[in-house]
Write a protein that holds these residues in place. Structure first.
Motif, PDB file in Angstrom:
ATOM      1  N   GLY A  83      15.266   1.931 -48.660  1.00  0.00           N
ATOM      2  CA  GLY A  83      16.903   2.255 -48.969  1.00  0.00           C
ATOM      3  C   GLY A  83      17.061   1.048 -50.122  1.00  0.00           C
ATOM      4  N   LYS A  85      24.153   2.750 -55.780  1.00  0.00           N
ATOM      5  CA  LYS A  85      24.238   2.651 -54.280  1.00  0.00           C
ATOM      6  C   LYS A  85      24.958   0.782 -55.130  1.00  0.00           C
ATOM      7  N   ASN A 129      27.030   8.009 -50.505  1.00  0.00           N
ATOM      8  CA  ASN A 129      26.726   6.813 -50.722  1.00  0.00           C
ATOM      9  C   ASN A 129      28.002   5.764 -49.316  1.00  0.00           C
ATOM     10  N   ILE A 185      26.855   5.449 -47.029  1.00  0.00           N
ATOM     11  CA  ILE A 185      25.847   3.745 -46.475  1.00  0.00           C
ATOM     12  C   ILE A 185      26.343   2.120 -46.515  1.00  0.00           C
ATOM     13  N   ASP A 238      30.924   5.368 -40.993  1.00  0.00           N
ATOM     14  CA  ASP A 238      29.905   4.269 -41.915  1.00  0.00           C
ATOM     15  C   ASP A 238      29.144   5.184 -40.782  1.00  0.00           C
ATOM     16  N   THR A 281      25.669   6.160 -41.815  1.00  0.00           N
ATOM     17  CA  THR A 281      24.340   5.603 -41.809  1.00  0.00           C
ATOM     18  C   THR A 281      23.860   4.314 -42.041  1.00  0.00           C
ATOM     19  N   THR A 301      20.547   1.852 -43.467  1.00  0.00           N
ATOM     20  CA  THR A 301      19.289   1.496 -43.180  1.00  0.00           C
ATOM     21  C   THR A 301      19.233  -0.431 -43.476  1.00  0.00           C
TER      22      THR A 301
END
Length: 690
Positions: A496, A566, A595, A598, A683, A685, A687
């Motif tokens: 990521g 991102k 994005n 994320i 939010d 997702t 990483t």
């Protein structure tokens, strides 16, 4: 901190060759400098004091010097007031021979017998304040006359070899005495004494140089205005100081090594007014004419101080709103050249300004005046010099740039010397661009330097008006190929977006996006076939096309797991998305929406990896409430706004041009400074990079 005692000197641009020295006699029998076998100047003629007056002449005698050094209207450079009376009373003066013997005996008794009555009397002659009158000026004797001072200085000149460390009190009194405001004859004699003293007694060289350098800033009130003497202007005082420095360095060529650290130590402090920095900078540059071996040291010192003040401006302006900060730049007082030597700086009229705002405007005036002097100096070799002169000048600028400016994140104006002069010819453009490309590609360079180089190269190519379209395309293709190579290397281990691990990839990607936003016209296939930017603007959106490799490499990098959109600055990403969508070149809005959801976590600060000497070029910042980390939108060649020196940059910029059919206004200079399209999102997702 730049070391001024460097052993490697950059060749001088137009160095004035040192004049051959005449044969020097022993220090105990100094050769007089003043000449008496010259025809008297015509009545009413003006004559400039020069180094020729200090040439050693074996045929001169010290007795002749006494006659030749009497105050006279014929030899004075400044205009004397006819009603001013000099401190002279020749009827009561002791002869030179008697004074010489008096000085010899006083020094001998002080050194050998510790008897200091005569020694203290001579010291008192030079410590007496010439601005004071009456019996209180000196305790044991009257105020010394003009001839008394010269006779004693001549006596000391005859016995300069005896003035060892035990006579430091007397020597320091002479060095600290008032001399720049006296008549030319005394000034010449005093300069002779300084040269012979420094040559015969090396321990005093530092004191002599320090005194001279201390007189290279603004002239305090009252200096050059002695009772009984004509007023000496600040510019004439600086001329006399340079004459003395030139004379000392000719007698002692190795004195340059001792002079370098003194120049640094005597540089005006942060609390000094702008006029002090500007005056000192001007005098430092003037020194290069007779001390070319100090050229590299001097420009390194000026650049270091300039960058320090420049960075402080950016730090201080963060306390203000953007609009207020812009107003401060526009309101900074543009000092007139004739006012640079005034001891009190202007700028107190803004009574409503806060103390912080006044400090910012004072610093802006410092940077503006100092960089204007550098523009003026380098304009000569670049405009009139040979190719070798231009390359030597660029080498000097590049040397200071790489060691001082490039590692400094917040430098805002200092780099524009290179931005301007490197565009003077295609060869210089290539050399400047190649400097950044070498750093970007060099894996041995620190991540900070590689990221900074990418920002500088992108800003230079995007903003340089004199950069040919072919160069724009070549640099863009080179960066694009490099970006794809980094993608291949990094994507194998990537889970990521991670600015800490893949900083060079993201800085290169942001450089490409920035160049595209400003120079997309030159990147089209139509431009490659010879169309001008204006002709490209006349095409319909569906007629705009780009080379296949551009779309291929950009698509692979943008949609890779590295996800540069991102991490790159949201403002630049938003403008890139808008342009590419308009031309149906790339459609990245779905990715931008993804994005938003994320959140990148578990980052360590980039400062833990950076060289502690450097500031954070690729610093991590929070993007609003998203909590993501983006590259700062730092592009060092954004519009230059300093009021005085911006005249040098007229015509150097590629201004932002609106996109036909997309923007209503074509002349706005918003560039990649549009709104942040990344709004708050859920939010969904995360990483985890660790």
């Amino acid at each position: 901190m730049v070391s001024l005692a460097t052993t490697s000197r950059t060749p001088a641009l137009k160095a004035t060759p040192a004049l051959p020295l005449s044969k020097m006699r022993t220090a105990s029998s100094p050769v007089p400098i003043l000449k008496t076998s010259k025809p008297a100047p015509a009545v009413g003629s003006k004559r400039k004091m020069s180094d020729a007056d200090l040439t050693l002449s074996p045929s001169s005698s010290q007795e002749d010097d006494v006659e030749d050094t009497q105050p006279t209207k014929k030899k004075a450079r400044v205009q004397f007031d006819r009603e001013v009376k000099m401190h002279e009373d020749t009827s009561s003066e002791t002869s030179l021979a008697v004074v010489r013997e008096e000085v010899r005996g006083a020094i001998h008794r002080h050194v050998a017998m510790s008897e200091s009555e005569g020694y203290d009397r001579i010291k008192g002659i030079f410590t007496a304040d010439p601005k004071e009158q009456g019996d209180d000026a000196l305790l044991a004797y009257d105020m010394p006359t003009h001839t008394c001072l010269k006779n004693h200085l001549l006596g000391l000149l005859s016995h300069v070899a005896s003035l060892d460390r035990s006579c430091s009190g007397l020597v320091n009194a002479i060095i600290s005495s008032e001399w720049v405001g006296r008549d030319e004859s005394y000034v010449k004699l005093y300069i002779r004494f300084l040269g012979n003293l420094a040559a015969a007694q090396n321990s005093y060289l530092g004191s002599v140089l320090k005194m001279l350098v201390s007189n290279m800033t603004i002239v305090p009130r009252g200096v050059g205005r002695l009772p009984g003497y004509a007023v000496v202007s600040a510019s004439e005082i600086h001329t006399r100081v340079h004459m003395a420095l030139r004379h000392v360095l000719r007698l002692i060529p190795a004195g340059s090594g001792a002079l370098s650290p003194i120049l640094s130590a005597q540089f005006p402090s942060d609390a000094d007014p702008a006029s002090a920095n500007i005056t000192y900078t001007r005098n430092l540059i003037q020194m290069i004419a007779y001390a070319p071996e100090l050229q590299s040291d001097i420009f390194g010192l000026i650049t270091e101080k300039l960058v320090k003040i420049d960075v402080q401006i950016q730090v201080d302006m963060e306390d203000f709103e953007d609009e207020v900060g812009d107003d401060l730049l526009h309101e900074a007082n543009e000092e007139d050249d004739e006012d640079d030597d005034v001891s009190v700086a202007s700028g107190d009229s803004e009574e409503d300004d806060t103390k912080a705002a006044k400090k910012i405007k004072e610093n802006i005036s410092k940077v503006d005046g100092m960089i204007d002097l550098l523009f003026e100096y380098f304009s000569v070799p670049f405009a009139n010099g040979s190719l070798t002169d231009k390359e030597n000048a660029l080498d000097l600028l590049l040397s200071n740039f790489k060691s001082i400016i490039l590692p400094t994140y917040r430098s805002r104006h200092s780099q524009f010397l290179l931005f301007h002069f490197s565009q003077m010819s295609p060869a210089l453009v290539d050399r400047f661009a190649a400097t950044f490309i070498q750093h970007i590609f060099n894996k041995l360079q620190s991540a900070i330097i590689r990221q900074s180089s990418a920002a500088y190269l992108a800003s230079f190519v995007a903003r340089g008006a004199h950069i040919a379209p072919e160069v724009v395309r070549d640099v863009f293709d080179l960066l694009l190929t490099h970006l794809d190579s980094l993608r291949v290397d990094y994507e194998k281990t990537c889970r990521g977006p991670d600015l800490r691990r893949y900083g060079p990839f993201y800085s290169t990607a942001q450089a490409i996006l920035y160049i595209f936003c400003f120079r997309w016209r030159e990147l089209t296939t139509a431009a490659a076939e010879g169309d001008t930017p204006d002709q490209v603007d006349e095409l319909e959106p569906n007629q705009i096309a780009f080379p296949p490799n551009v779309k291929e490499f950009l698509h692979k990098c943008i949609y890779s797991r590295l996800n540069p959109l991102k991490v790159c600055s949201p403002a630049i990403v938003a403008e890139f998305a808008r342009i590419t969508h308009h031309f149906q070149f790339l459609y990245v809005y779905p990715l931008l929406e993804t994005n938003k959801r994320i959140r990148i976590t578990a980052f360590r600060s980039i400062s833990t990896l950076a060289d502690p000497r450097f500031s954070h070029v690729g610093r991590e910042i929070h993007a609003g409430d998203n909590g993501g980390y983006q590259l700062d939108a730092y592009f060092p060649f954004d519009p230059y706004q300093l009021p005085r020196s911006r005249r040098w940059l007229e015509g150097d910029y590629v201004e932002w041009r609106g996109i036909p059919g997309l923007d209503d206004a074509d002349d706005s200079d918003s560039g990649a400074e549009g709104s942040d399209d990344e709004s708050d999102g859920e939010d969904v997702t995360e990483t985890d990079e660790e």
